[in-house]
Design a protein around this motif. Sequence first.
Motif, mmCIF file in Angstrom:
data_model
loop_
_atom_site.group_PDB
_atom_site.id
_atom_site.type_symbol
_atom_site.label_atom_id
_atom_site.label_comp_id
_atom_site.label_asym_id
_atom_site.label_seq_id
_atom_site.Cartn_x
_atom_site.Cartn_y
_atom_site.Cartn_z
ATOM 1 N N VAL A 178 64.843 11.153 1.855
ATOM 2 C CA VAL A 178 65.476 9.901 1.476
ATOM 3 C C VAL A 178 65.537 9.846 -0.046
ATOM 4 O O VAL A 178 64.546 10.171 -0.712
ATOM 5 C CB VAL A 178 64.677 8.688 2.023
ATOM 6 C CG1 VAL A 178 65.251 7.379 1.501
ATOM 7 C CG2 VAL A 178 64.659 8.703 3.532
ATOM 8 N N THR A 210 71.076 -0.300 -5.973
ATOM 9 C CA THR A 210 70.592 0.980 -5.483
ATOM 10 C C THR A 210 70.954 1.115 -4.022
ATOM 11 O O THR A 210 70.895 0.137 -3.277
ATOM 12 C CB THR A 210 69.054 1.071 -5.629
ATOM 13 O OG1 THR A 210 68.719 0.843 -6.992
ATOM 14 C CG2 THR A 210 68.522 2.422 -5.197
ATOM 15 N N ALA A 218 67.045 7.474 -3.546
ATOM 16 C CA ALA A 218 67.588 6.229 -4.080
ATOM 17 C C ALA A 218 68.724 6.601 -5.018
ATOM 18 O O ALA A 218 68.523 7.331 -5.982
ATOM 19 C CB ALA A 218 66.503 5.465 -4.825
ATOM 20 N N ARG A 220 70.810 13.837 -4.537
ATOM 21 C CA ARG A 220 71.270 12.684 -5.302
ATOM 22 C C ARG A 220 72.518 13.041 -6.118
ATOM 23 O O ARG A 220 73.450 12.240 -6.221
ATOM 24 C CB ARG A 220 70.170 12.173 -6.221
ATOM 25 C CG ARG A 220 70.523 10.860 -6.909
ATOM 26 C CD ARG A 220 69.420 10.303 -7.796
ATOM 27 N NE ARG A 220 68.185 10.110 -7.078
ATOM 28 C CZ ARG A 220 67.110 10.902 -7.191
ATOM 29 N NH1 ARG A 220 67.122 11.930 -7.997
ATOM 30 N NH2 ARG A 220 66.027 10.653 -6.498
ATOM 31 N N THR A 271 73.344 5.814 5.366
ATOM 32 C CA THR A 271 72.955 4.773 4.419
ATOM 33 C C THR A 271 71.892 3.915 5.082
ATOM 34 O O THR A 271 72.111 3.359 6.156
ATOM 35 C CB THR A 271 74.169 3.898 4.032
ATOM 36 O OG1 THR A 271 75.170 4.731 3.458
ATOM 37 C CG2 THR A 271 73.779 2.814 3.054
ATOM 38 N N SER A 301 65.086 7.183 -10.817
ATOM 39 C CA SER A 301 65.316 6.949 -9.396
ATOM 40 C C SER A 301 64.176 7.500 -8.558
ATOM 41 O O SER A 301 63.661 8.575 -8.821
ATOM 42 C CB SER A 301 66.610 7.626 -8.955
ATOM 43 O OG SER A 301 67.689 7.103 -9.667
ATOM 44 N N HIS A 332 69.495 8.566 3.669
ATOM 45 C CA HIS A 332 68.741 9.592 4.388
ATOM 46 C C HIS A 332 69.644 10.804 4.556
ATOM 47 O O HIS A 332 70.815 10.676 4.892
ATOM 48 C CB HIS A 332 68.322 9.070 5.755
ATOM 49 C CG HIS A 332 67.636 10.105 6.594
ATOM 50 N ND1 HIS A 332 68.327 10.984 7.416
ATOM 51 C CD2 HIS A 332 66.327 10.412 6.721
ATOM 52 C CE1 HIS A 332 67.453 11.778 8.015
ATOM 53 N NE2 HIS A 332 66.239 11.443 7.615
ATOM 54 N N ALA A 383 62.535 9.068 -5.223
ATOM 55 C CA ALA A 383 62.928 9.982 -4.155
ATOM 56 C C ALA A 383 61.744 10.152 -3.216
ATOM 57 O O ALA A 383 60.610 10.278 -3.664
ATOM 58 C CB ALA A 383 63.340 11.337 -4.720
ATOM 59 N N TRP A 423 69.885 3.430 -0.707
ATOM 60 C CA TRP A 423 68.964 4.417 -0.166
ATOM 61 C C TRP A 423 69.682 5.182 0.937
ATOM 62 O O TRP A 423 70.261 4.583 1.849
ATOM 63 C CB TRP A 423 67.704 3.761 0.379
ATOM 64 C CG TRP A 423 66.751 3.399 -0.708
ATOM 65 C CD1 TRP A 423 65.755 4.171 -1.224
ATOM 66 C CD2 TRP A 423 66.711 2.174 -1.432
ATOM 67 N NE1 TRP A 423 65.110 3.507 -2.225
ATOM 68 C CE2 TRP A 423 65.669 2.276 -2.374
ATOM 69 C CE3 TRP A 423 67.467 0.997 -1.391
ATOM 70 C CZ2 TRP A 423 65.369 1.249 -3.259
ATOM 71 C CZ3 TRP A 423 67.164 -0.019 -2.268
ATOM 72 C CH2 TRP A 423 66.125 0.113 -3.188
#
Length: 149
Positions: free
Chosen positions: A48, A89, A50, A104, A76, A144, A93, A146, A91
């Motif tokens: 996951v 932000t 961000a 990212r 998402t 960010s 997966h 993670a 998040w």
Amino acid sequence: MSGPAGAHLARAGRLLRFAGWFLGELTRANVQVTWDVLTPTSRLEPGVVALPLRCRTDLEVALLSGLVTLTPGTLTLAVREPAAEGGGTMWVHGMYSPDADAFRRELDDLQRRMLRAMRLEGAEDLDNPESPESPEGPEGAGGSAAVTT
């Protein structure tokens, strides 16, 4: 052609190029997931990340969220702060994300391409390192979070 008509025509071209690029990415993701399902070995490395949002409107956030979720292997999970408040932000997966920073970057590339295709104005700011909308800009994406599992 210049003026509003030229801007709309240019955007139509950018949207077509984006659609072609996204179809290629969608095909690649489908092949990757299909291969993993049909073969005895699994390459799953879920994680996951961000993603700092550069979206300005709820429509841009919704479209990005939909594109991420539409792509096999990604989902998402949540979005913080509506676009109207700035920042924000998302998040996400990923089934195949052994390297959170690389994942990212892929998501940010999708975001940048989508915004460049959609916007009539300000698309050039997406690649300017001094722009607050650039991941290398004053705020940056370096902080960010993670989470990999």
